[in-house]
Design a protein around this motif. Structure first.
Motif, PDB file in Angstrom:
ATOM      1  N   GLN A 244     -10.286  20.041 -11.417  1.00  0.00           N
ATOM      2  CA  GLN A 244      -9.332  19.045 -11.896  1.00  0.00           C
ATOM      3  C   GLN A 244      -8.044  19.072 -11.078  1.00  0.00           C
ATOM      4  O   GLN A 244      -7.413  18.034 -10.868  1.00  0.00           O
ATOM      5  N   SER A 292     -13.611  13.286 -15.929  1.00  0.00           N
ATOM      6  CA  SER A 292     -12.184  13.582 -15.871  1.00  0.00           C
ATOM      7  C   SER A 292     -11.723  13.768 -14.433  1.00  0.00           C
ATOM      8  O   SER A 292     -10.613  13.343 -14.063  1.00  0.00           O
ATOM      9  N   ARG A 326      -8.643  13.442 -26.794  1.00  0.00           N
ATOM     10  CA  ARG A 326      -8.328  13.650 -25.380  1.00  0.00           C
ATOM     11  C   ARG A 326      -9.251  12.805 -24.483  1.00  0.00           C
ATOM     12  O   ARG A 326      -8.801  12.088 -23.592  1.00  0.00           O
ATOM     13  N   PHE A 327     -10.556  12.898 -24.749  1.00  0.00           N
ATOM     14  CA  PHE A 327     -11.502  12.158 -23.916  1.00  0.00           C
ATOM     15  C   PHE A 327     -11.433  10.662 -24.170  1.00  0.00           C
ATOM     16  O   PHE A 327     -11.668   9.854 -23.270  1.00  0.00           O
ATOM     17  N   ARG A 330      -8.640   9.420 -22.078  1.00  0.00           N
ATOM     18  CA  ARG A 330      -9.050   9.395 -20.667  1.00  0.00           C
ATOM     19  C   ARG A 330      -9.966   8.201 -20.389  1.00  0.00           C
ATOM     20  O   ARG A 330      -9.859   7.557 -19.344  1.00  0.00           O
ATOM     21  N   GLU A 366      -1.756  13.136 -21.922  1.00  0.00           N
ATOM     22  CA  GLU A 366      -2.808  12.183 -21.545  1.00  0.00           C
ATOM     23  C   GLU A 366      -2.396  10.764 -21.933  1.00  0.00           C
ATOM     24  O   GLU A 366      -2.621   9.800 -21.188  1.00  0.00           O
TER      25      GLU A 366
END
Length: 396
Positions: A244, A292, A326-327, A330, A366
Protein backbone atom coordinates in the motif's frame (compact mmCIF):
# COMPACT_ATOMS: atom_id res chain seq x y z
CA UNK A 1 -23.23 1.19 27.54
CA UNK A 2 -24.61 2.19 30.89
CA UNK A 3 -28.11 0.73 30.68
CA UNK A 4 -29.33 -1.84 33.17
CA UNK A 5 -29.64 -4.58 30.58
CA UNK A 6 -26.28 -3.98 28.89
CA UNK A 7 -23.68 -6.71 28.81
CA UNK A 8 -25.90 -9.72 29.30
CA UNK A 9 -27.94 -8.63 32.30
CA UNK A 10 -31.67 -8.22 32.58
CA UNK A 11 -33.52 -4.99 33.34
CA UNK A 12 -33.27 -3.81 36.93
CA UNK A 13 -35.11 -5.98 39.39
CA UNK A 14 -35.24 -9.06 37.17
CA UNK A 15 -32.88 -11.98 37.86
CA UNK A 16 -30.60 -12.85 34.98
CA UNK A 17 -29.72 -16.46 35.88
CA UNK A 18 -27.67 -18.15 33.21
CA UNK A 19 -27.20 -14.90 31.28
CA UNK A 20 -24.07 -14.12 33.29
CA UNK A 21 -20.95 -14.58 31.14
CA UNK A 22 -18.97 -17.78 31.83
CA UNK A 23 -16.14 -17.92 34.36
CA UNK A 24 -15.41 -17.62 38.05
CA UNK A 25 -16.39 -14.56 40.07
CA UNK A 26 -13.40 -12.42 39.10
CA UNK A 27 -13.65 -13.15 35.39
CA UNK A 28 -17.41 -12.55 35.35
CA UNK A 29 -16.89 -9.27 37.20
CA UNK A 30 -14.35 -8.14 34.60
CA UNK A 31 -16.57 -9.21 31.71
CA UNK A 32 -19.57 -7.29 33.04
CA UNK A 33 -17.43 -4.23 33.69
CA UNK A 34 -15.85 -4.40 30.23
CA UNK A 35 -19.22 -4.62 28.51
CA UNK A 36 -20.29 -1.39 30.17
CA UNK A 37 -17.03 0.36 29.43
CA UNK A 38 -16.45 1.10 33.12
CA UNK A 39 -12.93 1.66 34.39
CA UNK A 40 -11.87 0.09 37.68
CA UNK A 41 -12.30 3.49 39.30
CA UNK A 42 -15.83 3.93 37.94
CA UNK A 43 -16.92 0.47 39.04
CA UNK A 44 -15.35 0.92 42.47
CA UNK A 45 -17.29 4.16 42.86
CA UNK A 46 -20.57 2.56 41.86
CA UNK A 47 -20.08 -0.44 44.14
CA UNK A 48 -18.62 1.66 46.98
CA UNK A 49 -15.55 -0.57 47.33
CA UNK A 50 -11.86 0.22 46.82
CA UNK A 51 -10.08 0.01 43.48
CA UNK A 52 -7.57 -2.37 45.04
CA UNK A 53 -10.39 -4.74 46.02
CA UNK A 54 -11.69 -4.76 42.45
CA UNK A 55 -8.24 -5.57 41.04
CA UNK A 56 -7.72 -8.35 43.60
CA UNK A 57 -11.12 -9.86 42.82
CA UNK A 58 -10.70 -9.73 39.05
CA UNK A 59 -7.20 -11.25 39.15
CA UNK A 60 -8.29 -14.03 41.52
CA UNK A 61 -6.00 -12.91 44.33
CA UNK A 62 -8.94 -12.48 46.74
CA UNK A 63 -12.36 -14.03 47.19
CA UNK A 64 -15.31 -11.70 47.61
CA UNK A 65 -16.85 -11.35 51.04
CA UNK A 66 -20.66 -11.65 51.09
CA UNK A 67 -20.93 -7.88 51.55
CA UNK A 68 -18.64 -7.10 48.59
CA UNK A 69 -20.42 -9.66 46.39
CA UNK A 70 -23.75 -8.03 47.26
CA UNK A 71 -22.36 -4.57 46.46
CA UNK A 72 -21.12 -5.76 43.07
CA UNK A 73 -24.43 -7.49 42.38
CA UNK A 74 -26.31 -4.27 43.12
CA UNK A 75 -23.99 -2.17 40.93
CA UNK A 76 -24.56 -4.45 37.96
CA UNK A 77 -28.22 -5.16 38.67
CA UNK A 78 -27.72 -8.93 38.35
CA UNK A 79 -30.57 -9.85 40.69
CA UNK A 80 -28.55 -11.94 43.16
CA UNK A 81 -26.66 -13.99 40.56
CA UNK A 82 -23.27 -12.56 41.52
CA UNK A 83 -23.95 -13.28 45.19
CA UNK A 84 -24.82 -16.86 44.28
CA UNK A 85 -21.74 -17.20 42.07
CA UNK A 86 -19.52 -15.90 44.88
CA UNK A 87 -20.93 -18.51 47.24
CA UNK A 88 -20.49 -21.34 44.75
CA UNK A 89 -16.99 -20.47 43.65
CA UNK A 90 -15.04 -19.60 46.79
CA UNK A 91 -11.47 -20.80 46.72
CA UNK A 92 -8.37 -20.42 48.82
CA UNK A 93 -6.73 -17.43 47.21
CA UNK A 94 -3.76 -15.78 48.86
CA UNK A 95 -2.13 -12.42 48.31
CA UNK A 96 1.38 -13.61 47.49
CA UNK A 97 0.45 -15.72 44.44
CA UNK A 98 -2.40 -16.31 42.05
CA UNK A 99 -3.86 -19.72 42.85
CA UNK A 100 -4.43 -21.60 39.58
CA UNK A 101 -4.35 -18.65 37.18
CA UNK A 102 -5.68 -20.85 34.36
CA UNK A 103 -9.30 -19.70 34.71
CA UNK A 104 -8.16 -16.08 34.94
CA UNK A 105 -6.11 -16.41 31.73
CA UNK A 106 -8.87 -18.23 29.82
CA UNK A 107 -11.49 -15.78 31.04
CA UNK A 108 -9.55 -12.69 30.03
CA UNK A 109 -8.78 -14.22 26.64
CA UNK A 110 -12.55 -14.46 26.10
CA UNK A 111 -12.97 -10.88 27.28
CA UNK A 112 -10.29 -9.68 24.84
CA UNK A 113 -12.10 -11.33 21.94
CA UNK A 114 -15.36 -9.76 23.09
CA UNK A 115 -13.81 -6.30 23.44
CA UNK A 116 -12.34 -6.56 19.95
CA UNK A 117 -15.81 -7.33 18.59
CA UNK A 118 -17.18 -4.30 20.44
CA UNK A 119 -14.34 -2.11 19.17
CA UNK A 120 -14.92 -3.18 15.56
CA UNK A 121 -18.64 -2.51 15.75
CA UNK A 122 -18.78 0.56 18.03
CA UNK A 123 -15.37 2.20 17.86
CA UNK A 124 -12.48 2.89 20.23
CA UNK A 125 -14.26 4.96 22.85
CA UNK A 126 -16.52 2.03 23.73
CA UNK A 127 -13.62 -0.17 24.86
CA UNK A 128 -10.61 1.97 25.76
CA UNK A 129 -11.39 2.42 29.46
CA UNK A 130 -11.95 -1.32 29.89
CA UNK A 131 -8.77 -2.22 28.00
CA UNK A 132 -6.61 0.05 30.15
CA UNK A 133 -8.06 -1.11 33.44
CA UNK A 134 -7.77 -4.79 32.53
CA UNK A 135 -4.08 -4.33 31.73
CA UNK A 136 -3.73 -2.98 35.26
CA UNK A 137 -5.44 -6.06 36.68
CA UNK A 138 -3.19 -8.38 34.67
CA UNK A 139 0.05 -6.59 35.50
CA UNK A 140 -0.92 -6.64 39.18
CA UNK A 141 -1.57 -10.37 38.92
CA UNK A 142 1.54 -11.38 36.94
CA UNK A 143 4.15 -10.92 39.72
CA UNK A 144 2.00 -13.07 42.04
CA UNK A 145 1.71 -15.91 39.53
CA UNK A 146 4.14 -18.80 39.42
CA UNK A 147 5.88 -20.76 36.68
CA UNK A 148 4.45 -20.82 33.16
CA UNK A 149 1.30 -19.01 34.28
CA UNK A 150 3.31 -15.88 35.01
CA UNK A 151 4.59 -15.81 31.42
CA UNK A 152 1.07 -16.43 30.10
CA UNK A 153 -0.33 -13.49 32.07
CA UNK A 154 2.41 -11.18 30.75
CA UNK A 155 1.68 -12.33 27.20
CA UNK A 156 -2.02 -11.71 27.69
CA UNK A 157 -1.28 -8.26 29.12
CA UNK A 158 0.86 -7.60 26.05
CA UNK A 159 -2.05 -8.50 23.76
CA UNK A 160 -4.33 -6.12 25.67
CA UNK A 161 -1.68 -3.38 25.39
CA UNK A 162 -1.25 -3.93 21.64
CA UNK A 163 -4.98 -3.61 21.03
CA UNK A 164 -5.16 -0.58 23.32
CA UNK A 165 -2.52 0.99 21.06
CA UNK A 166 -4.61 0.23 17.99
CA UNK A 167 -7.66 1.79 19.63
CA UNK A 168 -5.58 4.88 20.44
CA UNK A 169 -4.72 5.21 16.76
CA UNK A 170 -8.35 4.71 15.81
CA UNK A 171 -9.18 7.52 18.24
CA UNK A 172 -6.70 9.79 16.42
CA UNK A 173 -3.86 9.73 18.98
CA UNK A 174 -0.74 8.29 17.27
CA UNK A 175 1.57 9.24 20.14
CA UNK A 176 -0.54 7.21 22.57
CA UNK A 177 -0.65 4.40 20.01
CA UNK A 178 3.15 4.30 19.90
CA UNK A 179 3.37 4.37 23.69
CA UNK A 180 1.05 1.39 24.11
CA UNK A 181 2.82 -0.48 21.32
CA UNK A 182 6.14 -0.03 23.15
CA UNK A 183 4.52 -1.28 26.36
CA UNK A 184 3.24 -4.34 24.49
CA UNK A 185 6.79 -5.12 23.32
CA UNK A 186 8.11 -4.90 26.88
CA UNK A 187 5.40 -7.09 28.37
CA UNK A 188 5.71 -9.57 25.50
CA UNK A 189 9.40 -9.92 26.29
CA UNK A 190 8.49 -10.48 29.96
CA UNK A 191 6.33 -13.36 28.73
CA UNK A 192 9.12 -14.77 26.56
CA UNK A 193 7.62 -13.74 23.19
CA UNK A 194 9.79 -11.64 20.87
CA UNK A 195 7.34 -11.75 17.95
CA UNK A 196 5.49 -8.72 19.29
CA UNK A 197 8.67 -6.68 18.66
CA UNK A 198 8.44 -7.65 14.99
CA UNK A 199 4.74 -6.87 14.81
CA UNK A 200 5.33 -3.50 16.52
CA UNK A 201 7.26 -2.47 13.40
CA UNK A 202 4.17 -3.25 11.30
CA UNK A 203 2.12 -1.04 13.61
CA UNK A 204 4.71 1.71 13.27
CA UNK A 205 4.42 1.37 9.49
CA UNK A 206 0.68 1.93 9.69
CA UNK A 207 1.09 4.93 11.99
CA UNK A 208 3.65 6.46 9.61
CA UNK A 209 1.32 5.84 6.67
CA UNK A 210 -1.54 7.67 8.35
CA UNK A 211 0.61 10.67 9.21
CA UNK A 212 1.63 10.89 5.53
CA UNK A 213 5.23 9.64 5.81
CA UNK A 214 4.98 6.89 3.19
CA UNK A 215 8.72 6.25 2.85
CA UNK A 216 8.99 5.69 6.60
CA UNK A 217 6.00 3.34 6.41
CA UNK A 218 7.72 1.22 3.76
CA UNK A 219 10.96 1.22 5.77
CA UNK A 220 9.19 0.01 8.93
CA UNK A 221 7.38 -2.69 6.93
CA UNK A 222 10.66 -3.92 5.40
CA UNK A 223 12.30 -3.97 8.83
CA UNK A 224 9.39 -6.01 10.20
CA UNK A 225 9.77 -8.55 7.38
CA UNK A 226 13.50 -8.90 8.14
CA UNK A 227 13.08 -9.17 11.91
CA UNK A 228 14.45 -12.51 13.17
CA UNK A 229 11.27 -13.17 15.18
CA UNK A 230 8.93 -12.56 12.22
CA UNK A 231 6.97 -15.57 11.01
CA UNK A 232 4.65 -15.90 8.00
CA UNK A 233 1.81 -13.93 9.62
CA UNK A 234 3.95 -10.90 10.45
CA UNK A 235 5.72 -11.04 7.08
CA UNK A 236 2.30 -11.08 5.40
CA UNK A 237 1.21 -8.02 7.40
CA UNK A 238 4.49 -6.29 6.52
CA UNK A 239 4.13 -7.05 2.81
CA UNK A 240 0.60 -5.66 2.83
CA UNK A 241 1.79 -2.39 4.37
CA UNK A 242 4.68 -2.18 1.90
CA UNK A 243 2.34 -2.79 -1.04
CA UNK A 244 0.00 0.00 0.00
CA UNK A 245 2.94 2.33 0.59
CA UNK A 246 4.42 1.70 -2.86
CA UNK A 247 0.97 2.20 -4.37
CA UNK A 248 0.64 5.62 -2.77
CA UNK A 249 4.00 6.58 -4.25
CA UNK A 250 2.94 5.37 -7.70
CA UNK A 251 5.52 2.57 -7.70
CA UNK A 252 3.51 -0.07 -9.54
CA UNK A 253 6.20 -2.74 -9.93
CA UNK A 254 7.29 -2.55 -6.27
CA UNK A 255 3.61 -2.69 -5.27
CA UNK A 256 3.07 -5.82 -7.39
CA UNK A 257 6.11 -7.53 -5.85
CA UNK A 258 4.90 -6.73 -2.34
CA UNK A 259 1.44 -8.10 -3.15
CA UNK A 260 3.06 -11.32 -4.34
CA UNK A 261 4.98 -11.54 -1.07
CA UNK A 262 1.76 -11.00 0.84
CA UNK A 263 0.02 -13.86 -0.98
CA UNK A 264 3.02 -16.14 -0.54
CA UNK A 265 3.40 -15.51 3.19
CA UNK A 266 -0.36 -15.75 3.77
CA UNK A 267 -0.33 -19.17 2.09
CA UNK A 268 2.35 -20.31 4.55
CA UNK A 269 0.11 -19.73 7.57
CA UNK A 270 -0.84 -23.14 8.93
CA UNK A 271 -1.58 -22.36 12.58
CA UNK A 272 -4.07 -19.54 13.17
CA UNK A 273 -3.26 -19.41 16.89
CA UNK A 274 0.32 -18.13 16.81
CA UNK A 275 1.63 -15.55 16.51
CA UNK A 276 -1.44 -13.75 17.76
CA UNK A 277 -0.57 -10.20 16.74
CA UNK A 278 -2.76 -8.20 14.40
CA UNK A 279 -5.85 -9.22 12.45
CA UNK A 280 -6.17 -12.78 11.22
CA UNK A 281 -4.36 -13.05 7.90
CA UNK A 282 -6.51 -16.01 6.89
CA UNK A 283 -9.62 -13.84 7.32
CA UNK A 284 -8.27 -11.19 4.99
CA UNK A 285 -9.34 -10.87 1.37
CA UNK A 286 -6.31 -10.60 -0.96
CA UNK A 287 -8.48 -9.18 -3.73
CA UNK A 288 -9.70 -6.34 -1.49
CA UNK A 289 -6.10 -5.60 -0.57
CA UNK A 290 -5.22 -5.60 -4.27
CA UNK A 291 -8.18 -3.28 -4.95
CA UNK A 292 -6.92 -0.89 -2.27
CA UNK A 293 -3.50 -0.86 -3.94
CA UNK A 294 -5.05 -0.17 -7.35
CA UNK A 295 -6.86 2.75 -5.74
CA UNK A 296 -3.56 4.05 -4.39
CA UNK A 297 -2.06 3.76 -7.89
CA UNK A 298 -5.09 5.71 -9.18
CA UNK A 299 -6.09 2.81 -11.40
CA UNK A 300 -9.67 3.62 -10.58
CA UNK A 301 -11.40 1.34 -13.06
CA UNK A 302 -9.47 -1.75 -11.93
CA UNK A 303 -10.08 -0.85 -8.30
CA UNK A 304 -13.81 -0.27 -8.85
CA UNK A 305 -14.22 -3.62 -10.61
CA UNK A 306 -12.36 -5.48 -7.85
CA UNK A 307 -14.29 -3.78 -5.06
CA UNK A 308 -17.62 -4.45 -6.78
CA UNK A 309 -16.85 -8.15 -7.24
CA UNK A 310 -15.45 -8.76 -3.77
CA UNK A 311 -17.79 -6.64 -1.65
CA UNK A 312 -20.79 -8.21 -3.37
CA UNK A 313 -19.61 -11.65 -2.18
CA UNK A 314 -18.40 -10.54 1.25
CA UNK A 315 -20.52 -12.18 3.98
CA UNK A 316 -22.42 -9.77 6.19
CA UNK A 317 -20.49 -9.28 9.43
CA UNK A 318 -22.18 -6.68 11.63
CA UNK A 319 -19.47 -7.13 14.27
CA UNK A 320 -16.88 -5.73 11.84
CA UNK A 321 -18.50 -2.43 10.92
CA UNK A 322 -15.08 -0.77 10.82
CA UNK A 323 -13.72 -2.84 7.91
CA UNK A 324 -16.95 -2.76 5.96
CA UNK A 325 -17.16 1.03 6.23
CA UNK A 326 -13.50 1.38 5.26
CA UNK A 327 -13.84 -0.71 2.11
CA UNK A 328 -17.17 0.90 1.20
CA UNK A 329 -15.56 4.34 1.22
CA UNK A 330 -12.66 3.03 -0.85
CA UNK A 331 -15.12 1.59 -3.36
CA UNK A 332 -16.88 4.96 -3.53
CA UNK A 333 -13.55 6.71 -4.11
CA UNK A 334 -12.77 4.39 -7.01
CA UNK A 335 -16.21 5.03 -8.52
CA UNK A 336 -15.76 8.78 -8.16
CA UNK A 337 -12.44 8.39 -9.96
CA UNK A 338 -14.15 6.95 -13.05
CA UNK A 339 -16.99 9.47 -13.01
CA UNK A 340 -19.55 7.34 -11.20
CA UNK A 341 -20.33 10.01 -8.64
CA UNK A 342 -24.00 9.09 -8.29
CA UNK A 343 -23.20 5.49 -7.29
CA UNK A 344 -20.31 6.68 -5.13
CA UNK A 345 -22.50 9.10 -3.19
CA UNK A 346 -25.15 6.44 -2.67
CA UNK A 347 -22.55 4.11 -1.11
CA UNK A 348 -21.16 6.85 1.15
CA UNK A 349 -24.63 7.99 2.21
CA UNK A 350 -25.39 4.46 3.42
CA UNK A 351 -22.07 4.30 5.27
CA UNK A 352 -22.19 7.69 7.03
CA UNK A 353 -24.26 6.56 10.07
CA UNK A 354 -21.79 3.73 10.68
CA UNK A 355 -18.79 6.02 10.26
CA UNK A 356 -20.30 8.46 12.75
CA UNK A 357 -21.00 5.67 15.25
CA UNK A 358 -17.59 4.01 15.19
CA UNK A 359 -15.80 7.40 15.20
CA UNK A 360 -12.61 5.95 13.69
CA UNK A 361 -9.82 8.37 12.76
CA UNK A 362 -8.51 5.99 10.09
CA UNK A 363 -11.93 5.59 8.46
CA UNK A 364 -12.46 9.36 8.57
CA UNK A 365 -9.14 9.72 6.73
CA UNK A 366 -10.54 7.46 3.98
CA UNK A 367 -13.63 9.67 3.89
CA UNK A 368 -11.49 12.80 3.47
CA UNK A 369 -9.77 11.22 0.47
CA UNK A 370 -13.15 10.45 -1.07
CA UNK A 371 -14.36 14.03 -0.58
CA UNK A 372 -11.15 15.51 -2.03
CA UNK A 373 -11.46 13.43 -5.18
CA UNK A 374 -15.24 13.71 -5.53
CA UNK A 375 -15.08 17.50 -5.39
CA UNK A 376 -13.02 17.50 -8.57
CA UNK A 377 -16.01 15.95 -10.38
CA UNK A 378 -19.19 17.67 -11.50
CA UNK A 379 -21.77 17.24 -8.75
CA UNK A 380 -25.46 18.05 -8.51
CA UNK A 381 -27.04 19.89 -5.55
CA UNK A 382 -27.88 16.71 -3.63
CA UNK A 383 -24.40 15.34 -4.15
CA UNK A 384 -22.82 18.62 -3.04
CA UNK A 385 -24.87 18.47 0.16
CA UNK A 386 -23.66 14.90 0.79
CA UNK A 387 -20.05 15.89 0.15
CA UNK A 388 -20.40 18.80 2.59
CA UNK A 389 -21.81 16.47 5.25
CA UNK A 390 -19.04 13.97 4.58
CA UNK A 391 -16.40 16.67 4.83
CA UNK A 392 -17.79 17.84 8.17
CA UNK A 393 -17.72 14.30 9.56
CA UNK A 394 -14.27 13.60 8.14
CA UNK A 395 -12.77 16.68 9.79
CA UNK A 396 -14.26 16.00 13.23
Amino acid sequence: MDSADAGGTAPAGRPVGTRLPPGDFGVVLAALRARRGWSVREFARRANVSEGQICNLESGVRNPTPAVAAACDKAFGTGGDLVELAGDGRRGARAEAVVDAGPVIAGYERILRELKDIGRSNGPRSVTASMKSITRVLTDAAPRAVGEQRAQIWLLASRFAEYTGWMAQEAGNPAEALRWTSIAVRWGADGGDETVAAYALVRRALIAQHRGDTRAAIDFADRAARHPAAGPVIRAHAARRAAQGHARLGEAEACREALERFRSHAAEVTDARVPHWGPRVENGNPRLIEASCMLGLRRFEEAADLFAAELRCLPAAPADSNSRARFAVRQATALAGIGGLEDACRIVEAALPVIERIDSATVRAELRRFVDLARTRKAGPGQIALLDASATLASR
